[in-house]
Design an enzyme around this catalytic site. Structure first.
Site, PDB file in Angstrom:
ATOM      1  N   ARG A 201      66.649 -16.052  -8.649  1.00  0.00           N
ATOM      2  CA  ARG A 201      65.666 -15.421  -9.524  1.00  0.00           C
ATOM      3  C   ARG A 201      65.868 -15.773 -10.987  1.00  0.00           C
ATOM      4  O   ARG A 201      64.975 -15.611 -11.803  1.00  0.00           O
ATOM      5  CB  ARG A 201      65.748 -13.899  -9.404  1.00  0.00           C
ATOM      6  CG  ARG A 201      65.108 -13.363  -8.176  1.00  0.00           C
ATOM      7  CD  ARG A 201      63.616 -13.410  -8.276  1.00  0.00           C
ATOM      8  NE  ARG A 201      63.058 -13.438  -6.939  1.00  0.00           N
ATOM      9  CZ  ARG A 201      61.869 -13.915  -6.647  1.00  0.00           C
ATOM     10  NH1 ARG A 201      61.119 -14.422  -7.582  1.00  0.00           N
ATOM     11  NH2 ARG A 201      61.434 -13.907  -5.414  1.00  0.00           N
ATOM     12  N   HIS A 281      61.281 -24.611  -3.681  1.00  0.00           N
ATOM     13  CA  HIS A 281      60.611 -25.390  -4.725  1.00  0.00           C
ATOM     14  C   HIS A 281      60.701 -24.782  -6.102  1.00  0.00           C
ATOM     15  O   HIS A 281      60.175 -25.312  -7.052  1.00  0.00           O
ATOM     16  CB  HIS A 281      59.125 -25.555  -4.365  1.00  0.00           C
ATOM     17  CG  HIS A 281      58.945 -26.283  -3.084  1.00  0.00           C
ATOM     18  ND1 HIS A 281      58.994 -27.648  -3.020  1.00  0.00           N
ATOM     19  CD2 HIS A 281      58.765 -25.841  -1.833  1.00  0.00           C
ATOM     20  CE1 HIS A 281      58.841 -28.013  -1.748  1.00  0.00           C
ATOM     21  NE2 HIS A 281      58.703 -26.936  -1.023  1.00  0.00           N
ATOM     22  N   ARG A 282      61.365 -23.631  -6.175  1.00  0.00           N
ATOM     23  CA  ARG A 282      61.412 -22.982  -7.466  1.00  0.00           C
ATOM     24  C   ARG A 282      62.084 -23.879  -8.505  1.00  0.00           C
ATOM     25  O   ARG A 282      61.696 -23.916  -9.660  1.00  0.00           O
ATOM     26  CB  ARG A 282      62.140 -21.647  -7.388  1.00  0.00           C
ATOM     27  CG  ARG A 282      61.737 -20.711  -8.516  1.00  0.00           C
ATOM     28  CD  ARG A 282      62.674 -19.538  -8.639  1.00  0.00           C
ATOM     29  NE  ARG A 282      62.828 -18.844  -7.376  1.00  0.00           N
ATOM     30  CZ  ARG A 282      62.053 -17.840  -6.991  1.00  0.00           C
ATOM     31  NH1 ARG A 282      61.106 -17.411  -7.784  1.00  0.00           N
ATOM     32  NH2 ARG A 282      62.237 -17.251  -5.831  1.00  0.00           N
ATOM     33  N   ALA A 283      63.101 -24.616  -8.053  1.00  0.00           N
ATOM     34  CA  ALA A 283      63.868 -25.431  -8.984  1.00  0.00           C
ATOM     35  C   ALA A 283      62.979 -26.383  -9.766  1.00  0.00           C
ATOM     36  O   ALA A 283      63.022 -26.402 -10.994  1.00  0.00           O
ATOM     37  CB  ALA A 283      64.947 -26.201  -8.240  1.00  0.00           C
ATOM     38  N   VAL A 286      60.538 -24.609 -12.215  1.00  0.00           N
ATOM     39  CA  VAL A 286      61.220 -24.141 -13.419  1.00  0.00           C
ATOM     40  C   VAL A 286      61.657 -25.321 -14.278  1.00  0.00           C
ATOM     41  O   VAL A 286      61.568 -25.280 -15.501  1.00  0.00           O
ATOM     42  CB  VAL A 286      62.440 -23.266 -13.052  1.00  0.00           C
ATOM     43  CG1 VAL A 286      63.181 -22.833 -14.308  1.00  0.00           C
ATOM     44  CG2 VAL A 286      62.019 -22.060 -12.251  1.00  0.00           C
TER      45      VAL A 286
END
Lengths: 671, 346
Positions: A201, A281-283, A286
């Site tokens: 998060r 896929h957050r990486a 961001v």
């Protein structure tokens, strides 16, 4: 909120990366926050608190406890929406982006919000009282020592962070309000790690360390001293630098939406993320956002490759995972098929002798502390001059690794004590107040819940001169929950077979890892070793994990394998401990290859060991784990697995114990 | 009232006594941890210190003992009263020693809802806990290593911020809580977590006195105290007064103590080469050295001051492997200091 006197952000010496990460997060709140990891005393908390002074102003609905954005009609809170439909417009006000502290001692009701009992008592109506998540909407939620936060609070946070909405369904209130915040947390990894979901998060993460340059260190001392001597004067001297940075941030904020990123750099971001083997896929999302923010901060309208690389450092550090280990090579020297347990043992011993007498052939795989190794060998030589003396060696301790989570299943038994391993309902009053109950048993009155229960009826009740009339049916008690440590009893096989192929080095490394884990979880530990003809309690139950380690280092290896004696001893120790503290389930951790070859009675060694194992299984309060140290290969016996079955224990290979960063989330439960 | 054994009558344990005195002079040293076996006058010394503590000026009716002179650290209510133009009532009283019992619950420590008031008057009112009492005083935790983990977390939280933030049971409240943390512990019963360890400015390891003559003296004094405490205390009053005066003088001198560039570099060098975590060690060493000079009646920090403060400030900050014993490497310190010396001469 009245401003506290804080050390100015711009006066912080060094720690450029941390400062950058925090600034980026102000420029672009959608980055999702910053986690600052680092050793103690590296001004983590100072920096975050100093940040408040740099925050820009935002437009809010005047009087709204959730800081609703008057221009964002989609995400209004219920009362603002009502106001809008009634009046057609919303009153506006400007305020600083809020920084809200979440103390580790917070109770859940304050975090999510609760029934306003003051209001209820006065007007006889339930009303929702906004909590910390409400105040943090559109702002920063700051958690110092975030790794110490209780799990149930983490759950609430994750829930709100994922949806951007805080949904309250408790105490007869049903309410939903926007809760979009960026998390800023600090932690010292020595105190334990964060749960992977929570880790994910945090948009950015920085690792801080002390400054090594003496000149900077002196400067730190000088500035701190000047601040302590005259805080207001110090702040006014830095006011110019502060406002300059604030201006720069404001410019970057307005530039941000116009920053473009070329296609090829987007590809670069994706490649970097894939290279780091991130999950999800957050990486990359961001990463791209952070790169754009970096460009905006530098005053550029287009992202450069350097921005992406710089952002990658902040975005990928806590998400990167290790590559899966290459398949293990088969040990070449295990070609002869041994037939029965005893023969194996002898074979192993002869091989051990070989390794001892011809050391150059075997390169020790782990770092072996020379002193101990040599003293062990001297001892060996000395002893071998006596015919028939057992051969023994002191092996060094292998490299420790992070241990996956091992916890006992939650049950309904109330326990005393503390620690951080297993969650339990607690009878002592210092646990987390998780909820209230009508069930009376502990006299731990939940006054707030009681008042809330009574409040809605006050208008109709006879008051007898009091402001509140409480009836017995209103009374609620607190249900508390906390983590407690367990009692871990290590039962270590120190027989000759464990010495083969430096197996003991790896084994000791594994035990050390478990010990380190025990330290972080504040467990009580004990240790039993068996070899030759008997088992010995090396370490009676204690909190001193240090002692355990010292003993582990000195533990010699050699001789036959009296497995049943070891198990029986473990059973006795566990039983004694249960008598003292009936609610703490002892956890026996048997570390062995299972090749028993000495029995206490007439039986075959293995059969006897299995019988004792069943004895342990039949005592329901004792749980156990078997760590099999037998090397994989064609001729593995799998005796430890049989033993695990007899014990009703979970079975692990050493490699199974290793935690793989993000997969660790699956909580392992011991039956 | 219980009789307290006089501080000046404690035999030996010079390092511990010095550490405690330094804290009484300079609260910014943020406390001391006393590690040692049982029966080494740990608790006696801390209790005795209370009698020596200087007086402070407080807002008379403030539960947090706010400083009427210092707006920056005031609680919300005092600040509001001040801003409303009210003259805050003042009072001089001794610095407090507040004891945190090992069995304390989280509620008692951070404070909780005043139930009585809630039920009778229907209003939420925060009832301050131990942290509120301890503001601007000494928070004494006997057997600090046995403290419940939750309470330790709370302590860490407010020790870090100097502020106690309460968000529990329908109350949301913030008040100043900056205190000198004094803890005693017996390492045989388990170590302290590194994070909490670091919060103690100074640390001493103490052992029983081994000199037979001194041991006899200890027995004699203790017997005399137990036989007739009043008389014993009276006999030592002169010594106590002297020490008290010394503290007051040192306190006045402290802001004028100067520390040279060279000495600051020496401190940084020690911290780097001794391999301590973070920067708290540097800051504590600097403050301790200054206080040490003030205690000796000087306005210049000497190398000797630095050496003594390094002993107190580094013991518990040495980077150790997970299970290593806590030990101070005196030889190494000597070499570092010697090296600095030689360097300067060149």
């Amino acid at each position: 909120m009245s401003e506290r006197v804080v050390y100015p952000f711009t006066a912080i010496v060094g720690q450029e990366k941390m400062k950058k990460a925090l600034i980026l997060n102000i420029i672009n709140p959608r980055l999702g926050g910053v986690l600052i990891r680092g050793e103690k005393g590296t001004c983590k908390s100072t920096a975050v608190r100093a940040l408040a002074a740099l925050l820009p102003e935002i437009e809010v609905v005047a009087g709204c406890p959730f800081n609703c954005d008057p221009d964002d009609r989609v995400r209004l809170c219920p009362s603002c929406r009502q106001q809008l439909t009634a009046n057609g417009k919303l009153p506006r006000a400007r305020r600083r982006v809020p920084v809200v502290d979440l103390p580790v001692s917070a109770t859940e009701d304050r975090v999510v919000g609760c029934l306003d009992f003051e209001y209820a008592l006065r007007y006889g109506k339930p009303r929702f009282e906004p909590g910390i998540l409400a105040r943090a909407n559109r702002g920063i939620l700051y958690i110092d020592e975030v790794n110490l936060l209780d799990d149930h609070l983490v759950d609430v946070l994750l829930d709100a962070a994922a949806t951007g909405v805080n949904i309250v369904e408790r105490e007869g209130i049903s309410y939903a309000h926007p809760a979009e915040f960026s998390l800023v947390g600090t932690m010292n990894p020595e105190e334990g790690e964060l749960r992977p979901q929570l880790l994910d998060r945090f948009g950015l993460c920085v690792q801080v360390e002390g400054v090594e340059d003496p000149r900077q260190r002196v400067e730190i001392m000088r500035r701190r001293e000047a601040f302590d001597a005259d805080p207001l004067g110090f702040i006014s001297r830095w006011a110019k630098a502060e406002s300059e940075l604030a201006r720069q941030i404001a410019v970057a904020r307005s530039l941000l939406t116009r920053v473009i990123i070329p296609e090829r750099l987007m590809r670069l971001a994706v490649d970097l993320a894939m290279e780091a083997l991130v999950a999800g896929h957050r990486a990359e999302v961001v990463l791209v956002a952070a790169a754009r923010t970096l460009a905006a901060f530098a005053g550029r309208g287009e992202v450069a490759a350097d921005d992406v690389l710089e952002a990658a450092e902040l975005v990928l550090i806590h998400r990167a995972r290790q590559a899966p280990p290459p398949p293990q090579q088969l040990e070449e020297d295990q070609e002869e098929p041994p037939k029965e347990g005893e023969e194996v043992e002898e074979k192993a011993q002869t091989r051990e002798e070989e390794t001892q007498h011809v050391p150059p052939e075997h390169k020790e795989p782990q770092e072996v502390e020379g002193k101990e190794g040599s003293s062990g060998k001297e001892e060996l030589n000395e002893r071998s001059s006596f015919p028939g003396a057992p051969q023994e060696t002191v092996f060094a301790v292998g490299r420790p690794f992070a241990v996956r989570r091992i916890a006992l299943r939650r049950d309904r038994i109330l326990r005393k004590g503390s620690g951080r391993r297993s969650r339990t309902k607690t009878a002592s009053r210092c646990g987390r107040y998780v909820r209230s109950t009508m069930h009376r048993q502990n006299n731990d009155l939940a006054f707030d819940a009681t008042l809330r229960a009574a409040a809605p009826y006050q208008v109709h009740r006879e008051k007898n001169g009091l402001a509140v009339a409480i009836e017995p049916s209103d009374i609620r008690e607190k249900v508390r929950e906390k983590r407690i440590g367990n009692f871990l009893l290590f039962v270590v096989d120190a027989s000759g077979s464990m010495g083969a192929q430096q197996r003991m080095v790896e084994t000791k490394g594994a035990i050390l890892s478990l010990l380190l884990d025990a330290y972080q979880k504040r467990d009580k530990i004990g240790m039993i070793a068996f070899r030759g003809h008997s088992a010995e309690v090396l370490l009676p139950p204690t909190n001193s994990v240090e002692m355990g380690h010292r003993l582990l280092k000195e533990l010699p290896t050699g001789g036959r394998t009296p497995l049943s004696a070891g198990l029986l001893k473990a059973y006795e120790v566990a039983k004694t401990h249960l008598r003292k503290d009936p609610h703490i389930s002892p956890l026996i951790i048997l570390v062995s290859d299972g090749r028993a070859n000495v029995s206490m009675g007439e039986d075959k060694p293995l059969a006897e060991a299995l019988r004792v194992a069943e004895l342990i299984r039949d005592e329901e309060r004792i749980k156990s784990i078997v760590v099999d140290v037998e090397k994989e290969g064609f001729f593995a016996f799998g005796l430890a697995r049989r033993l695990a079955f007899a014990l009703g224990a979970d079975y692990y290979k050493i490699d199974d114990l290793k935690a793989e960063a993000l997969v660790q989330a699956v909580r392992e439960i011991i039956p | 009232m219980r009789y307290v054994y006089p501080f000046s009558a404690i035999v030996g344990q010079e390092e511990m006594k010095k550490g405690l005195l330094l804290n009484a002079i300079n609260p910014r040293l943020s406390g001391i941890l006393i590690r040692g076996e049982k029966g080494t006058a740990k608790s006696t010394a801390v209790r005795a210190l209370a009698a020596l503590l200087p007086e402070i000026e407080v807002v008379a009716d403030c539960p947090f003992s706010c400083d009427p002179e210092d707006v920056t650290t005031m609680c919300v209510r005092c600040r509001q009263r001040r801003e409303a133009g009210e003259e805050l009532p003042r009072q001089r009283r001794k610095m407090r020693v507040v004891e945190l019992p090992v069995s304390a619950t989280e509620d008692r420590v951070v404070g909780t809802l005043d139930i009585e008031r809630a039920i009778k008057k229907g209003e939420k009112h925060f009832e301050p806990g131990i942290l509120a009492q301890a503001n601007r005083g000494i928070l004494y935790v006997d057997e600090v290593n046995l403290l419940d983990d939750h309470v330790v977390d709370v302590l860490l939280d407010s020790a870090a911020m100097g502020v106690n933030t309460v968000e529990r049971e329908g109350v949301s409240f913030t008040h100043p809580a900056s205190f000198i943390l004094v803890g005693t512990m017996n390492p045989e019963e388990g170590e302290l977590r590194p994070q909490l360890l670091d919060r103690f400015g100074l640390c001493v390891n103490i052992a029983g006195v081994t000199d037979p003559e001194l041991r006899v003296e200890i027995i004699k004094r203790r017997a005399a105290f137990e036989e007739n405490p009043q008389e014993f205390i009276r006999k030592w009053e002169k010594e106590e007064e002297k020490l008290r005066q010394q503290i007051v003088t040192a306190k006045e001198l402290l802001p004028r103590v100067e520390i040279s560039e060279e000495i600051l570099y020496l401190i940084a060098k020690i911290a780097i080469e001794m391999g301590v975590d973070g920067h708290r060690a540097d800051l504590v060493m600097m403050k301790a050295a200054k206080t040490m000079a003030a205690l000796a009646g000087r306005t210049q920090v000497t190398e000797e001051d630095v050496k003594e403060s390094a002993n107190l400030a580094l013991l518990h900050r040495m980077r150790r492997k997970p299970f290593q014993e806590m030990e101070m490497d005196h030889e190494k310190l000597q070499v570092i200091m010697g090296g600095a010396h030689a360097h300067r001469r060149n």
